[in-house]
Design a protein around this motif. Sequence first.
Motif, PDB file in Angstrom:
ATOM      1  N   ASP A   1      10.094 -12.352  10.123  1.00 36.31           N
ATOM      2  CA  ASP A   1       9.683 -12.014   8.775  1.00 36.31           C
ATOM      3  C   ASP A   1       8.556 -12.788   8.180  1.00 36.31           C
ATOM      4  O   ASP A   1       8.025 -12.524   7.179  1.00 36.31           O
ATOM      5  CB  ASP A   1      10.922 -12.295   7.739  1.00 36.31           C
TER       6      ASP A   1
ATOM      7  N   ARG B   1       5.356 -11.377   6.613  1.00 35.73           N
ATOM      8  CA  ARG B   1       5.433 -10.965   5.427  1.00 35.73           C
ATOM      9  C   ARG B   1       5.492 -11.853   4.271  1.00 35.73           C
ATOM     10  O   ARG B   1       5.136 -11.552   3.147  1.00 35.73           O
ATOM     11  CB  ARG B   1       6.667  -9.966   5.408  1.00 35.73           C
TER      12      ARG B   1
ATOM     13  N   ALA C   1       2.050 -13.104   3.655  1.00 36.40           N
ATOM     14  CA  ALA C   1       1.101 -12.389   2.997  1.00 36.40           C
ATOM     15  C   ALA C   1       1.607 -12.260   1.548  1.00 36.40           C
ATOM     16  O   ALA C   1       0.603 -12.421   0.653  1.00 36.40           O
ATOM     17  CB  ALA C   1       1.493 -11.119   3.351  1.00 36.40           C
ATOM     18  N   ALA C   2       2.917 -12.333   1.380  1.00 31.81           N
ATOM     19  CA  ALA C   2       3.233 -12.457  -0.190  1.00 31.81           C
ATOM     20  C   ALA C   2       2.784 -13.835  -0.788  1.00 31.81           C
ATOM     21  O   ALA C   2       2.401 -13.799  -1.761  1.00 31.81           O
ATOM     22  CB  ALA C   2       4.813 -12.566  -0.257  1.00 31.81           C
TER      23      ALA C   2
ATOM     24  N   ALA D   1      13.949 -11.862   2.098  1.00 35.66           N
ATOM     25  CA  ALA D   1      13.421 -10.608   2.770  1.00 35.66           C
ATOM     26  C   ALA D   1      14.704  -9.241   2.756  1.00 35.66           C
ATOM     27  O   ALA D   1      16.027  -9.514   2.902  1.00 35.66           O
ATOM     28  CB  ALA D   1      13.199 -11.020   4.278  1.00 35.66           C
TER      29      ALA D   1
ATOM     30  N   ASN E   1      11.292  -4.002   3.807  1.00 37.07           N
ATOM     31  CA  ASN E   1       9.748  -4.324   3.902  1.00 37.07           C
ATOM     32  C   ASN E   1       9.379  -5.325   2.788  1.00 37.07           C
ATOM     33  O   ASN E   1       8.108  -5.388   2.560  1.00 37.07           O
ATOM     34  CB  ASN E   1       8.786  -3.053   3.963  1.00 37.07           C
ATOM     35  N   GLU E   2      10.285  -5.544   1.807  1.00 37.18           N
ATOM     36  CA  GLU E   2       9.996  -6.412   0.569  1.00 37.18           C
ATOM     37  C   GLU E   2      10.250  -7.748   0.911  1.00 37.18           C
ATOM     38  O   GLU E   2      11.466  -8.253   1.420  1.00 37.18           O
ATOM     39  CB  GLU E   2      10.721  -5.681  -0.544  1.00 37.18           C
ATOM     40  N   VAL E   3       9.343  -8.795   0.496  1.00 37.29           N
ATOM     41  CA  VAL E   3       9.626  -9.949   0.149  1.00 37.29           C
ATOM     42  C   VAL E   3       9.613 -10.514  -1.193  1.00 37.29           C
ATOM     43  O   VAL E   3       8.840 -10.113  -1.830  1.00 37.29           O
ATOM     44  CB  VAL E   3       8.614 -10.876   0.996  1.00 37.29           C
TER      45      VAL E   3
ATOM     46  N   ARG F   1      -0.308 -14.843  13.391  1.00 39.30           N
ATOM     47  CA  ARG F   1       0.192 -13.798  12.452  1.00 39.30           C
ATOM     48  C   ARG F   1       0.307 -13.995  11.129  1.00 39.30           C
ATOM     49  O   ARG F   1      -0.280 -13.621  10.492  1.00 39.30           O
ATOM     50  CB  ARG F   1       1.285 -12.722  13.155  1.00 39.30           C
ATOM     51  N   CYS F   2       0.936 -14.928  10.808  1.00 36.77           N
ATOM     52  CA  CYS F   2       1.063 -15.850   9.700  1.00 36.77           C
ATOM     53  C   CYS F   2      -0.319 -16.189   8.913  1.00 36.77           C
ATOM     54  O   CYS F   2      -0.511 -15.861   7.792  1.00 36.77           O
ATOM     55  CB  CYS F   2       1.758 -16.895   9.564  1.00 36.77           C
TER      56      CYS F   2
ATOM     57  N   ALA G   1      -2.186 -13.048   8.141  1.00 39.94           N
ATOM     58  CA  ALA G   1      -1.725 -12.247   7.062  1.00 39.94           C
ATOM     59  C   ALA G   1      -2.066 -13.017   5.680  1.00 39.94           C
ATOM     60  O   ALA G   1      -2.431 -12.354   4.833  1.00 39.94           O
ATOM     61  CB  ALA G   1      -0.075 -12.213   7.019  1.00 39.94           C
TER      62      ALA G   1
END
Length: 247
Positions: A60, A63, A66-67, A146, A149-151, A189-190, A193
């Motif tokens: 997770d 994501r 990104a948040a 988490a 798909n929402e954080v 990836r983090c 994002a």
Amino acid sequence: MNGAIFVKRYDDPDRCVAAAAHHAWLAGLGSGVRLPALVARGARHLVFERLSGRAPGVEDLPRVAAALGRLHAAAHRDELRAARLDRPHTTSTGLVIPGFASPRQAALHHAATAAGIHGPVIDAVLGRPGEPVTFYKDPNIRNYLANRNEVAVIDFDDLTLAPFGYDLAGLLVTASMTYGRLADRSITRCLRAYRLAVAPQLCSLADLKRYAELHHLLTLRYLGRNGYRHPWPTVRPWPDPFLTELN
């Protein structure tokens, strides 16, 4: 917890007032990131909407990054464009957000001395007041939920100014100390994002590494508690940047 609410209690009523003000400011940024609604408050407690979800796992983390980036970008755009890291900033709502260095300088120097790190190295990371400004809000991985798909972001006790990437570094340090060493692809990836949400030039990998060491020093005392099982030096995914700078 009781039904659809979560009650956060405080020994210090001033901390309770501050947490409510932090929540209101973050909720007003229009970032699109989910925060629990504050439904009631007392002198020493806050009553929040209870959100469903779980502590984020390694899968997770992008994501969550990104948040975090969306929150940071909204704060800079709407409130902190004129802020400086070396002084408090008063927002349009009247909230005074402390500067970056002063709330953590003494604790960092104390921890650095114990770890054998020279104070000037710490000061060099803290002393960059002209950088673009966003905020710090305890990025411990347990302060997110988490759910599919929402954080969602939870816990609003602490808030200071901070440079872009500082909270992302804290997220990666607390995740590593909880779950073990993160794969290079997870770090990449983090960072990608987060940069997509803020701007590529606002968080370099070199800065991320240095900020991670500050979080390591500030988190040392919690090792063995609160789910922190792995010492950062054993799970750090890159060479120690402070040692590199000293050499």
